[in-house]
Design an enzyme around this catalytic site. Sequence first.
Site, PDB file in Angstrom:
ATOM      1  N   SER A  81      37.903 -22.188  -4.279  1.00 18.91           N
ATOM      2  CA  SER A  81      38.089 -21.086  -3.345  1.00 18.91           C
ATOM      3  C   SER A  81      38.073 -19.741  -4.094  1.00 18.91           C
ATOM      4  CB  SER A  81      39.417 -21.269  -2.629  1.00 18.91           C
ATOM      5  OG  SER A  81      39.595 -20.216  -1.745  1.00 18.91           O
ATOM      6  N   GLY A  82      37.288 -18.817  -3.612  1.00 22.12           N
ATOM      7  CA  GLY A  82      37.208 -17.494  -4.229  1.00 22.12           C
ATOM      8  C   GLY A  82      36.170 -17.403  -5.329  1.00 22.12           C
ATOM      9  N   THR A 142      30.667 -18.288  -0.373  1.00 16.76           N
ATOM     10  CA  THR A 142      30.249 -17.670   0.890  1.00 16.76           C
ATOM     11  C   THR A 142      29.331 -16.482   0.614  1.00 16.76           C
ATOM     12  OG1 THR A 142      32.323 -18.366   1.843  1.00 16.76           O
ATOM     13  CG2 THR A 142      31.103 -16.682   3.027  1.00 16.76           C
ATOM     14  N   ASN A 162      41.614 -15.574  -2.279  1.00 12.04           N
ATOM     15  CA  ASN A 162      40.410 -14.893  -1.791  1.00 12.04           C
ATOM     16  C   ASN A 162      40.751 -14.078  -0.550  1.00 12.04           C
ATOM     17  OD1 ASN A 162      37.933 -14.167  -0.833  1.00 12.04           O
ATOM     18  ND2 ASN A 162      37.054 -16.230  -0.854  1.00 12.04           N
ATOM     19  N   SER A 185      38.694 -15.648   2.586  1.00 11.51           N
ATOM     20  CA  SER A 185      38.479 -17.063   2.328  1.00 11.51           C
ATOM     21  C   SER A 185      38.034 -17.785   3.593  1.00 11.51           C
ATOM     22  CB  SER A 185      39.791 -17.666   1.811  1.00 11.51           C
ATOM     23  OG  SER A 185      39.593 -19.016   1.531  1.00 11.51           O
ATOM     24  N   SER A 186      36.962 -18.597   3.433  1.00  8.96           N
ATOM     25  CA  SER A 186      36.497 -19.351   4.601  1.00  8.96           C
ATOM     26  C   SER A 186      37.488 -20.459   4.850  1.00  8.96           C
ATOM     27  CB  SER A 186      35.133 -19.963   4.323  1.00  8.96           C
ATOM     28  OG  SER A 186      34.359 -19.098   3.549  1.00  8.96           O
ATOM     29  N   GLY A 200      36.329 -24.315  -0.709  1.00 12.25           N
ATOM     30  CA  GLY A 200      36.425 -24.744  -2.110  1.00 12.25           C
ATOM     31  C   GLY A 200      37.651 -25.593  -2.357  1.00 12.25           C
ATOM     32  N   GLU A 255      41.112 -26.727  -3.416  1.00 11.14           N
ATOM     33  CA  GLU A 255      42.342 -25.944  -3.424  1.00 11.14           C
ATOM     34  C   GLU A 255      43.382 -26.635  -4.309  1.00 11.14           C
ATOM     35  OE1 GLU A 255      43.597 -23.985  -0.021  1.00 11.14           O
ATOM     36  OE2 GLU A 255      41.592 -23.114   0.137  1.00 11.14           O
TER      37      GLU A 255
HETATM   38  N1  LIG Z   1      28.044 -11.944  -6.137  1.00 11.49           N
HETATM   39  C1  LIG Z   1      29.149 -11.228  -5.895  1.00 11.49           C
HETATM   40  N2  LIG Z   1      29.151  -9.907  -6.144  1.00 11.49           N
HETATM   41  C2  LIG Z   1      30.257  -9.186  -5.930  1.00 11.49           C
HETATM   42  N3  LIG Z   1      31.411  -9.701  -5.429  1.00 11.49           N
HETATM   43  C3  LIG Z   1      31.459 -11.019  -5.168  1.00 11.49           C
HETATM   44  C4  LIG Z   1      30.323 -11.845  -5.381  1.00 11.49           C
HETATM   45  N4  LIG Z   1      30.670 -13.099  -5.021  1.00 11.49           N
HETATM   46  C5  LIG Z   1      31.971 -13.041  -4.590  1.00 11.49           C
HETATM   47  N5  LIG Z   1      32.436 -11.796  -4.674  1.00 11.49           N
HETATM   48  C6  LIG Z   1      33.794 -11.343  -4.328  1.00 11.49           C
HETATM   49  O1  LIG Z   1      34.623 -12.453  -4.296  1.00 11.49           O
HETATM   50  C7  LIG Z   1      35.218 -12.618  -3.025  1.00 11.49           C
HETATM   51  C8  LIG Z   1      35.303 -14.096  -2.678  1.00 11.49           C
HETATM   52  O2  LIG Z   1      34.036 -14.638  -2.517  1.00 11.49           O
HETATM   53  P1  LIG Z   1      33.750 -15.774  -1.465  1.00 11.49           P
HETATM   54  O3  LIG Z   1      32.307 -15.956  -1.458  1.00 11.49           O
HETATM   55  O4  LIG Z   1      34.403 -15.475  -0.203  1.00 11.49           O
HETATM   56  O5  LIG Z   1      34.430 -17.013  -2.127  1.00 11.49           O
HETATM   57  P2  LIG Z   1      34.427 -18.506  -1.625  1.00 11.49           P
HETATM   58  O6  LIG Z   1      33.596 -18.562  -0.421  1.00 11.49           O
HETATM   59  O7  LIG Z   1      33.888 -19.274  -2.762  1.00 11.49           O
HETATM   60  O8  LIG Z   1      35.814 -18.820  -1.360  1.00 11.49           O
HETATM   61  C9  LIG Z   1      34.340 -11.891  -2.080  1.00 11.49           C
HETATM   62  O9  LIG Z   1      35.080 -11.419  -1.000  1.00 11.49           O
HETATM   63  C10 LIG Z   1      33.846 -10.750  -2.953  1.00 11.49           C
HETATM   64  O10 LIG Z   1      34.754  -9.696  -2.966  1.00 11.49           O
HETATM   65 MG   LIG Z   2      34.034 -19.057   1.399  1.00  9.40          MG
END
Ligand SMILES: Nc1ncnc2c1ncn2[C@@H]1O[C@H](COP(=O)(O)OP(=O)(O)O)[C@@H](O)[C@H]1O
Ligand SMILES: [Mg+2]
Length: 1045
Positions: A146-147, A151, A196, A199-200, A417, A419
């Site tokens: 996660s984070g 996404t 996050n 977070s989804s 992700g 946890e």
């Molecule tokens: N490629 C990226 N560039 C800039 N910031 C990113 C990038 N990927 C993730 N982030 C930052 O990390 C945070 C969490 O990413 P997210 O995709 O929501 O994580 P996950 O879905 O894996 O839990 C996003 O809200 C963003 O702020």
């Molecule tokens: Mg996500």
Amino acid sequence: MELRIQLIPTGEIILAPGKNGENYCHSCKVVGSDGVRAMMESALTARDRVGVQDFVLLENYTSEAAFIENLRKRFKENLIYTYIGSVLVSMNPYRDLEIYTKNHMERYRGVNFYEVSPHIYAVGDNSYRSMRTEGKDQCILISGESGAGKTEASKKILQYYAVTCPASDKVQTIKDRLLQSNPVLEAFGNAKTLRNDNSSRFGKYMDIQFDFKGAPVGGHIINYLLEKSRVVHQNHGERNFHIFYQLIEGGEEDLLRRLGLERNSQQYQFLVKVSDNNYTDLNSRQNQINPFPPGVSSINDRSEWKAVKKALTVIGFNEDEIEELLNIIASVLHLGNVQYGGEDGTACITTDTQIKYLSRLVSPLNLEQASSARDALSKAVYGRTFTWLVNKINASLAYKDDSSKHYSVIGLLDIYGFEVSKTTGNFEQFCINYCNEKLQQLFIELTLKSEQDEYEAEGITWEPVQYFNNKIICDLVEEKFKGIISILDEECLRPGDASDITFLEKLEGTVGGHAHFVTHKLADGKTRKVMGRDEFRLLHYAGEVNYNVMCMSENKILNQCFDREELSDKKRPETAATQFKASLAKLMEILMSKEPSYVRCIKPNDAKQAGRFDEVLIRHQVKYLGLMENLRVRRAGFSYRRHYEVFLRRYKSLCPETWPNWQGKKQDGVATLVKHLGYKPEEYKMGRSKIFIRFPKTLFATEDALETRKHGIATKLQAGWRGYSQKSKYQKLRNAAIVFQAYWRGILARRRAQRKRQAANTIRRFIKGFIYRRKERCPENEYFLDYVRYSFLMNLRRNLPKNILDKSWPTPPAALVEASDHLRTLCMQNMVWNYCKKISPEWKHQLEQKMVASEIFKDKKDNYPQSVPKLFVSTRLNGEDINPKVAQCLGSEKMKYGVSVTKYDRKGYKARPRQLLLTNDSAIIVEEGKLKQRIEYGTLKGISVSSLSDGLFVLHAPSDDNKQKGDVVLQSDHVIETLTKLAICGDKANNVNITQGSIKFTAHGKEGIIDFTPGSELLVAKSKNGHLSVLKPLNPHLNQRRSLP
Ligand SMILES: Nc1ncnc2c1ncn2[C@@H]1O[C@H](COP(=O)(O)OP(=O)(O)O)[C@@H](O)[C@H]1O
Ligand SMILES: [Mg+2]
């Protein structure tokens, strides 16, 4: 500028800076180089020389330290992407890197991914091209905890497709909807967690459907297990789903009033409650206030609200639907504010009198049960709303032209992700982690295990790579009868009171001996300290997690609220866990049927901080993601393999021996082809049924060659087709022309035949008419008669007499004789009339004289005709010809005509020149100045003249007395003119005798005779008989002059 060429470890050629020390380099592609693009890529590639772009190029590839070091180097330079072969490792930068612009997308479009620096777009593009060229459905599996950026990665891929894929207006709508589905789903399904901010809280598998042209035409989303418990309580420092805050912060005053909401999230229990993750102590938590304000720095609820509303509209929600949806959201908040009281231990609603009657619903329950029921209801309402929302989005994304089903698919899997937390997990976390175990299993299956199995099966010399296979954990959870889920099911559905403790005991009894399962009872002393008695621990592939048994059986309440039988007809209703297991199995099936690409996301630190590289955390992720094993297999293995048949079918056009068909064994064909392409021995291996190619580079070079070749083949096909189509077009035109010609010729022939028929008819009628021409007018001859008449009149019109003397006249047909005569008269009259109109008075006078001459002489005197064309003159003697004495004698008497004549005496017929003058009443003969003889017209008895062509004439004057000289014999050269004048002056026209024989005359009392005889020349002389003999020549014209004295 000077350039030096240098080969760098990533396999790219670098054009190093020149003398002037400019700081950038240019890179070129090694294969299929395209100068312009290489220049454009320079900036990106130059920076990317830090570390290696592909771990496969790591010298010490078995060392974890070297691996981490490479990650660190690149991370420091903000190079967040690195490959392990075709797997993309992505580090979350936690900052905006500006590497997702349209220019970047263009750079990656249609380029083999080893040619440019690693990027999420390269993975997207590679899948897209594989789908297009090989026609196989693809999926991109994004994993990580996660984070870690899953996404975000999936959104980037979606955006990439939206920008780079071909589009039409229709496709644009689908693209928009695909893109806009994200903010909506995130608003309702994402929340801020400790790990996050966005977070989804649900799993998402999204299919993007492409038509045969490669344009996105539809989509479908499958959602997995929304974390509904979040609706009613959140961990310390976390939030509820975004939509609640967005609605309260951003919702218009009007809307809030309608929904009965206040613009203060602190007012709502579901938004302020925090939990210490101990589910048993519900009531004690209710009054705790969430120390984290609902507004979070990285989150702007107000602007998100606007985005969500817009997105809802784009997807196709109407105003009413949006309002209804928000109504449900608001009702969940209201529901959360329902409070219970009751002295006697049973629950009754205390908050609002209006809904107190609801208490009946919960009256048999105690306080705790009532709260649970309320929460369960809230969660269920929210959960079902979310499912409805997904269905609605799916309807809007559905490929309308479903009939053909001719579309390819790229699937994007962005599942919650792993946890790992120090606190105890609940049922939902259990599911999430189980899901991640399954995905890891899939990854192992497809990359590590199956690959190695295949080498063995194909007889490729191979040293097996050891890796941890998490199948053992998956089995622990899902095995039939013996797995945790089976035991849970049994416990839940067992009649009688199921308690958490019995469930735990049952677990211990069944899976107690499992290496990855621990309970308080089974644990060693050290572990016992961190475990509750109502907990069990799973040793996941990614870490250890404790789960509370109470939380596990939480779904019992749900079962009470919602009869599961409504969902399934099976005799034994399915529990949430079994349903989830089934849906995961289905997902695995979907993924297995597609060609996978992997994105492995790594989270650099737990603090969401940019630039912080937490080595321990990262090493842990590298380990459990199996990246080292992945690298080892990759390094030793082959990046590409295909059945001989498939390979040969695709590339046979590149070798003359294999094109268009290879007759022998497929393997031999591939060997020939590969030899022709110049593959080096280390680049490939021939297995039993497949060819294995070690480097993507080799394959891409082959692909490039095919691409070029395709153009050639396409040109040939085009030429053939164009030739064929032109030919058939020409044939069509020709046939059409022939039809036209035939038709036109027919028309002409018919016209000709018609004319011939008419002509024959005319001739026939003509002949018939001719035969009947003398008959009365009848049908047989009327045409002929009319024609004859007509042609006579037409002919007449052309041939009318030109002047009065022209006596010609066409002969009329019998029927027109009378008319012709009339016409002729008319014509003559007309001509005469015209002629007369033109006559002058002098001419009239002349003609009158000619008329008189005609009356006297015509047909009587031989030389008359010669006189006709000669004009009569008014006089032949003018004033100077007349002797003045004569003029004196004449006095007032006016001379009307004078002419020189010859007078013949009676005696001897001597010729003497005289003048004959005519006055008003006398003819006077003049000799020199004397008037010799005057004959008054009254006394002139007559005038004799011969009928011959001589000029002699006799004026008969009285001779009874001697004074009178008697008749005079005269000769004039202009005898007709002279006698005509005399006849007019003396009115003697009737007194001119034209005699045939001799003329008798009397002069001076004596008679004389003039004889006229024809002779050779004119001779006037006295003959022997005493007569005047006139020899008249045959041609009077010639001799008249000789007769002159
Ligand atoms: N490629 C990226 N560039 C800039 N910031 C990113 C990038 N990927 C993730 N982030 C930052 O990390 C945070 C969490 O990413 P997210 O995709 O929501 O994580 P996950 O879905 O894996 O839990 C996003 O809200 C963003 O702020
Ligand atoms: Mg996500």
